[in-house]
Design a protein around this motif. Structure first.
Motif, PDB file in Angstrom:
ATOM      1  N   VAL A 165      -2.744   2.087  -4.177  1.00 13.25           N
ATOM      2  CA  VAL A 165      -2.557   3.533  -3.909  1.00 13.25           C
ATOM      3  C   VAL A 165      -3.649   4.459  -3.271  1.00 13.25           C
ATOM      4  CG1 VAL A 165      -1.922   6.011  -4.958  1.00 13.25           C
ATOM      5  CG2 VAL A 165      -0.857   3.645  -5.921  1.00 13.25           C
ATOM      6  N   VAL A 166      -3.383   5.062  -2.326  1.00  7.74           N
ATOM      7  CA  VAL A 166      -4.283   5.943  -1.580  1.00  7.74           C
ATOM      8  C   VAL A 166      -4.050   7.369  -2.329  1.00  7.74           C
ATOM      9  CG1 VAL A 166      -5.279   6.665   0.435  1.00  7.74           C
ATOM     10  CG2 VAL A 166      -4.287   4.494   0.465  1.00  7.74           C
ATOM     11  N   CYS A 167      -4.857   7.678  -2.847  1.00  4.49           N
ATOM     12  CA  CYS A 167      -4.645   9.179  -3.383  1.00  4.49           C
ATOM     13  C   CYS A 167      -5.289  10.130  -2.574  1.00  4.49           C
ATOM     14  CB  CYS A 167      -5.542   9.488  -4.846  1.00  4.49           C
ATOM     15  SG  CYS A 167      -4.950   8.027  -5.984  1.00  4.49           S
ATOM     16  N   ALA A 168      -4.450  10.823  -1.701  1.00  2.00           N
ATOM     17  CA  ALA A 168      -4.753  11.854  -0.927  1.00  2.00           C
ATOM     18  C   ALA A 168      -4.414  13.225  -1.205  1.00  2.00           C
ATOM     19  CB  ALA A 168      -4.278  11.450   0.619  1.00  2.00           C
ATOM     20  N   ASP A 169      -5.431  14.173  -0.778  1.00  2.10           N
ATOM     21  CA  ASP A 169      -5.224  15.615  -1.200  1.00  2.10           C
ATOM     22  C   ASP A 169      -6.379  16.239  -0.549  1.00  2.10           C
ATOM     23  OD1 ASP A 169      -3.491  16.733  -4.114  1.00  2.10           O
ATOM     24  OD2 ASP A 169      -5.123  18.229  -3.160  1.00  2.10           O
ATOM     25  N   LEU A 170      -6.066  17.571  -0.394  1.00  2.00           N
ATOM     26  CA  LEU A 170      -6.750  18.451   0.255  1.00  2.00           C
ATOM     27  C   LEU A 170      -8.260  18.747  -0.810  1.00  2.00           C
ATOM     28  CD1 LEU A 170      -7.577  20.775   2.559  1.00  2.00           C
ATOM     29  CD2 LEU A 170      -6.560  22.200   1.114  1.00  2.00           C
ATOM     30  N   GLN A 174      -9.857  11.945  -6.475  1.00  4.30           N
ATOM     31  CA  GLN A 174     -11.028  10.696  -6.827  1.00  4.30           C
ATOM     32  C   GLN A 174     -10.628  10.666  -8.173  1.00  4.30           C
ATOM     33  OE1 GLN A 174     -12.975   8.451  -5.200  1.00  4.30           O
ATOM     34  NE2 GLN A 174     -12.638   7.584  -7.200  1.00  4.30           N
ATOM     35  N   ALA A 175     -10.465  11.926  -9.060  1.00  3.71           N
ATOM     36  CA  ALA A 175     -10.109  11.796 -10.263  1.00  3.71           C
ATOM     37  C   ALA A 175      -8.931  10.936 -10.581  1.00  3.71           C
ATOM     38  CB  ALA A 175     -10.040  13.171 -10.859  1.00  3.71           C
ATOM     39  N   THR A 176      -8.011  11.237 -10.005  1.00  5.73           N
ATOM     40  CA  THR A 176      -6.808  10.380 -10.140  1.00  5.73           C
ATOM     41  C   THR A 176      -6.654   8.810  -9.815  1.00  5.73           C
ATOM     42  OG1 THR A 176      -5.267  12.357  -9.381  1.00  5.73           O
ATOM     43  CG2 THR A 176      -4.194   9.989  -9.161  1.00  5.73           C
ATOM     44  N   GLU A 188       0.944  -1.217  -0.091  1.00  4.11           N
ATOM     45  CA  GLU A 188       0.128  -0.120   0.055  1.00  4.11           C
ATOM     46  C   GLU A 188       0.737   1.325  -0.047  1.00  4.11           C
ATOM     47  OE1 GLU A 188      -4.026   1.198   2.349  1.00  4.11           O
ATOM     48  OE2 GLU A 188      -2.469   1.372   3.700  1.00  4.11           O
ATOM     49  N   ALA A 189       0.493   2.159  -0.850  1.00  2.00           N
ATOM     50  CA  ALA A 189       1.263   3.582  -0.770  1.00  2.00           C
ATOM     51  C   ALA A 189       0.291   4.705  -0.582  1.00  2.00           C
ATOM     52  CB  ALA A 189       1.985   3.607  -2.300  1.00  2.00           C
ATOM     53  N   VAL A 190       0.645   5.368   0.070  1.00  2.00           N
ATOM     54  CA  VAL A 190      -0.096   6.742   0.398  1.00  2.00           C
ATOM     55  C   VAL A 190       0.588   7.673  -0.188  1.00  2.00           C
ATOM     56  CG1 VAL A 190      -0.912   8.377   2.033  1.00  2.00           C
ATOM     57  CG2 VAL A 190      -1.044   5.704   2.470  1.00  2.00           C
ATOM     58  N   VAL A 191      -0.117   8.465  -1.419  1.00  2.00           N
ATOM     59  CA  VAL A 191       0.635   9.411  -2.166  1.00  2.00           C
ATOM     60  C   VAL A 191      -0.152  10.683  -1.693  1.00  2.00           C
ATOM     61  CG1 VAL A 191       1.203  10.246  -4.267  1.00  2.00           C
ATOM     62  CG2 VAL A 191       1.171   8.129  -4.091  1.00  2.00           C
ATOM     63  N   VAL A 192       0.453  11.797  -0.992  1.00  2.00           N
ATOM     64  CA  VAL A 192      -0.331  12.994  -0.613  1.00  2.00           C
ATOM     65  C   VAL A 192       0.134  13.940  -1.731  1.00  2.00           C
ATOM     66  CG1 VAL A 192      -0.451  14.633   1.218  1.00  2.00           C
ATOM     67  CG2 VAL A 192       0.035  12.086   2.077  1.00  2.00           C
ATOM     68  N   GLY A 193      -0.656  14.799  -2.057  1.00  2.00           N
ATOM     69  CA  GLY A 193      -0.744  15.699  -3.071  1.00  2.00           C
ATOM     70  C   GLY A 193      -1.207  14.999  -4.475  1.00  2.00           C
ATOM     71  N   ALA A 194      -1.965  14.068  -4.501  1.00  2.00           N
ATOM     72  CA  ALA A 194      -2.290  13.261  -5.706  1.00  2.00           C
ATOM     73  C   ALA A 194      -3.225  13.670  -6.550  1.00  2.00           C
ATOM     74  CB  ALA A 194      -2.666  11.946  -5.338  1.00  2.00           C
ATOM     75  N   ALA A 195      -3.870  14.933  -6.276  1.00  2.00           N
ATOM     76  CA  ALA A 195      -4.990  15.595  -7.253  1.00  2.00           C
ATOM     77  C   ALA A 195      -4.345  16.016  -8.398  1.00  2.00           C
ATOM     78  CB  ALA A 195      -5.660  16.647  -6.573  1.00  2.00           C
ATOM     79  N   SER A 196      -2.982  16.381  -8.722  1.00  2.00           N
ATOM     80  CA  SER A 196      -2.598  16.855  -9.792  1.00  2.00           C
ATOM     81  C   SER A 196      -1.010  17.060 -10.051  1.00  2.00           C
ATOM     82  CB  SER A 196      -3.142  18.630  -9.833  1.00  2.00           C
ATOM     83  OG  SER A 196      -2.517  19.334  -8.541  1.00  2.00           O
ATOM     84  N   GLY A 197      -0.634  17.338 -10.882  1.00  2.00           N
ATOM     85  CA  GLY A 197       0.948  17.671 -10.978  1.00  2.00           C
ATOM     86  C   GLY A 197       1.609  16.522 -10.785  1.00  2.00           C
ATOM     87  N   LEU A 198       2.610  16.744 -10.001  1.00  2.00           N
ATOM     88  CA  LEU A 198       3.834  15.585  -9.779  1.00  2.00           C
ATOM     89  C   LEU A 198       3.218  14.643  -8.999  1.00  2.00           C
ATOM     90  CD1 LEU A 198       7.042  17.741  -9.183  1.00  2.00           C
ATOM     91  CD2 LEU A 198       6.351  16.551 -11.158  1.00  2.00           C
ATOM     92  N   GLY A 199       2.266  14.993  -7.974  1.00  2.00           N
ATOM     93  CA  GLY A 199       1.810  13.991  -7.166  1.00  2.00           C
ATOM     94  C   GLY A 199       0.724  12.782  -7.939  1.00  2.00           C
ATOM     95  N   GLY A 206      -6.399   0.080 -15.101  1.00  2.00           N
ATOM     96  CA  GLY A 206      -6.212  -1.279 -14.289  1.00  2.00           C
ATOM     97  C   GLY A 206      -5.529  -1.494 -13.098  1.00  2.00           C
ATOM     98  N   GLY A 207      -5.207  -0.303 -12.507  1.00  2.00           N
ATOM     99  CA  GLY A 207      -4.622  -0.334 -11.457  1.00  2.00           C
ATOM    100  C   GLY A 207      -5.656  -0.259 -10.127  1.00  2.00           C
ATOM    101  N   GLN A 208      -5.168  -0.317  -8.914  1.00  2.00           N
ATOM    102  CA  GLN A 208      -5.908  -0.196  -7.619  1.00  2.00           C
ATOM    103  C   GLN A 208      -5.633   1.118  -7.114  1.00  2.00           C
ATOM    104  OE1 GLN A 208      -5.816  -4.079  -5.429  1.00  2.00           O
ATOM    105  NE2 GLN A 208      -4.057  -4.364  -6.701  1.00  2.00           N
ATOM    106  N   ALA A 209      -6.659   1.840  -6.544  1.00  2.00           N
ATOM    107  CA  ALA A 209      -6.435   2.957  -6.052  1.00  2.00           C
ATOM    108  C   ALA A 209      -7.974   3.453  -5.432  1.00  2.00           C
ATOM    109  CB  ALA A 209      -6.100   4.052  -6.936  1.00  2.00           C
ATOM    110  N   THR A 210      -7.739   4.228  -4.083  1.00  2.00           N
ATOM    111  CA  THR A 210      -8.791   4.856  -3.603  1.00  2.00           C
ATOM    112  C   THR A 210      -8.313   6.175  -3.403  1.00  2.00           C
ATOM    113  OG1 THR A 210      -7.917   3.999  -1.346  1.00  2.00           O
ATOM    114  CG2 THR A 210      -9.563   2.604  -2.259  1.00  2.00           C
ATOM    115  N   ALA A 211      -9.448   7.030  -3.042  1.00  2.00           N
ATOM    116  CA  ALA A 211      -9.233   8.570  -2.729  1.00  2.00           C
ATOM    117  C   ALA A 211      -9.696   8.856  -1.385  1.00  2.00           C
ATOM    118  CB  ALA A 211      -9.800   9.313  -3.795  1.00  2.00           C
ATOM    119  N   THR A 212      -8.915   9.864  -0.997  1.00  2.00           N
ATOM    120  CA  THR A 212      -9.249  10.455   0.543  1.00  2.00           C
ATOM    121  C   THR A 212      -8.851  12.063   0.587  1.00  2.00           C
ATOM    122  OG1 THR A 212      -9.416  10.133   2.902  1.00  2.00           O
ATOM    123  CG2 THR A 212      -7.261   9.886   1.577  1.00  2.00           C
TER     124      THR A 212
END
Length: 268
Positions: free
Chosen positions: A47-52, A58-60, A22-33, A68-74
């Motif tokens: 991947v846990v896509c985390a962002d303000l 969620q779009a990421t 499990e990988a938590v990526v903070v700032g995943a909504a845009s850009g380099l994240g 075909g990957g696995q991801a959730t958003a928060t």
């Protein structure tokens, strides 16, 4: 890892495989994240896509699912200790944390305010600190983990108008070294990525000034700006077992900017 033998040498490609992690990526909504989140998912991570910006996160996650990957958003507010601690508690089993958020106030120091200083430091430095502390403690207890934080080439060199940002990112580099030293015995690695010029929401002000934009491209040895997917490989290296003996390191991803002299003075 033992000394290599014909039978015991690891499959190098397999060291980059993040399946089951499990990988938590903070700032995943845009850009380099966002590019980082997609890249880690391509390598097999959940991947846990985390962002303000929770809608952007969620779009990421949706992009990852389409590939075909696995991801959730928060949602994630890195300026709130309670919110960061809750994020770490919700994902206590995460083996990878990537911290990408940043903000800049491009003003000469004599024109900045206390409020601007506090805002830049709170997001770039203290926000990173909150995440490293919360996730690092859990990773140390588990005896494993990789933390990758984003600093900047501005942690090493500056230009007029970048003082607050540069100071905060230099602090991130030192936090990285300190936590790598403190958590290394518990099997946790901590490294920093230092991006050079990439086109992101953070660089929109530069893009609006063609002279400034072109000067940045000309300064890099590759004579161009970085493309967002080009950040994913370096992050994957530091997040994966391919870098199992790398910790406390600051990896420049700058197109050769730091390899040659030259400077541009923007009109800020």
């Amino acid at each position: 890892m033992t000394q290599p033998t014909a039978q015991g040498f690891p499959n190098i490609a397999g060291l980059f495989d993040l399946a089951g992690k499990e990988a938590v990526v903070v700032g995943a909504a845009s850009g380099l994240g966002q590019a980082t989140a997609i890249g880690l998912a391509d390598a097999g991570a959940r991947v846990v896509c985390a962002d303000l910006n929770s809608q952007g996160a969620q779009a990421t996650a949706d992009i990852i699912a389409e590939r075909g990957g696995q991801a959730t958003a928060t949602g994630a507010d890195i300026t709130s200790t309670a919110a960061v601690d809750a994020l770490a508690a919700d994902h206590a089993g995460a083996e990878i944390l990537v911290v990408t958020p940043g903000m800049n106030v491009r003003k000469r120091l004599v024109n900045t305010t206390d409020e601007e200083f506090d805002r830049v430091v709170d997001i770039n430095l203290k926000g990173t600190y909150r995440l490293m502390r919360a996730f690092g403690a859990r990773m140390a207890a588990a005896g494993r983990g990789s933390i990758v934080v984003f600093a900047s080439f501005r942690a090493l060199v500056v230009e007029p108008g970048q003082g607050l940002y540069a100071a905060a990112k230099a602090g991130v580099v030192q936090l990285t070294k300190a936590m790598a030293s403190e958590l290394g015995p518990q099997g946790v690695r901590v490294n920093a990525i230092l991006p050079g010029p990439f086109e992101t929401p953070l660089t929109e002000q530069i893009k609006a000034d063609r002279t400034w934009w072109d000067a940045y491209a000309d300064k890099s040895a590759l004579a161009r700006w970085g493309l967002l997917p080009e950040i994913a490989g370096p992050v994957l290296f530091l997040a994966s077992d391919a870098s199992s003996y790398v910790t406390g390191h600051s990896l420049l991803v700058d197109g050769g900017w730091m390899a040659q002299d030259g400077r541009f003075t923007p009109s800020v």
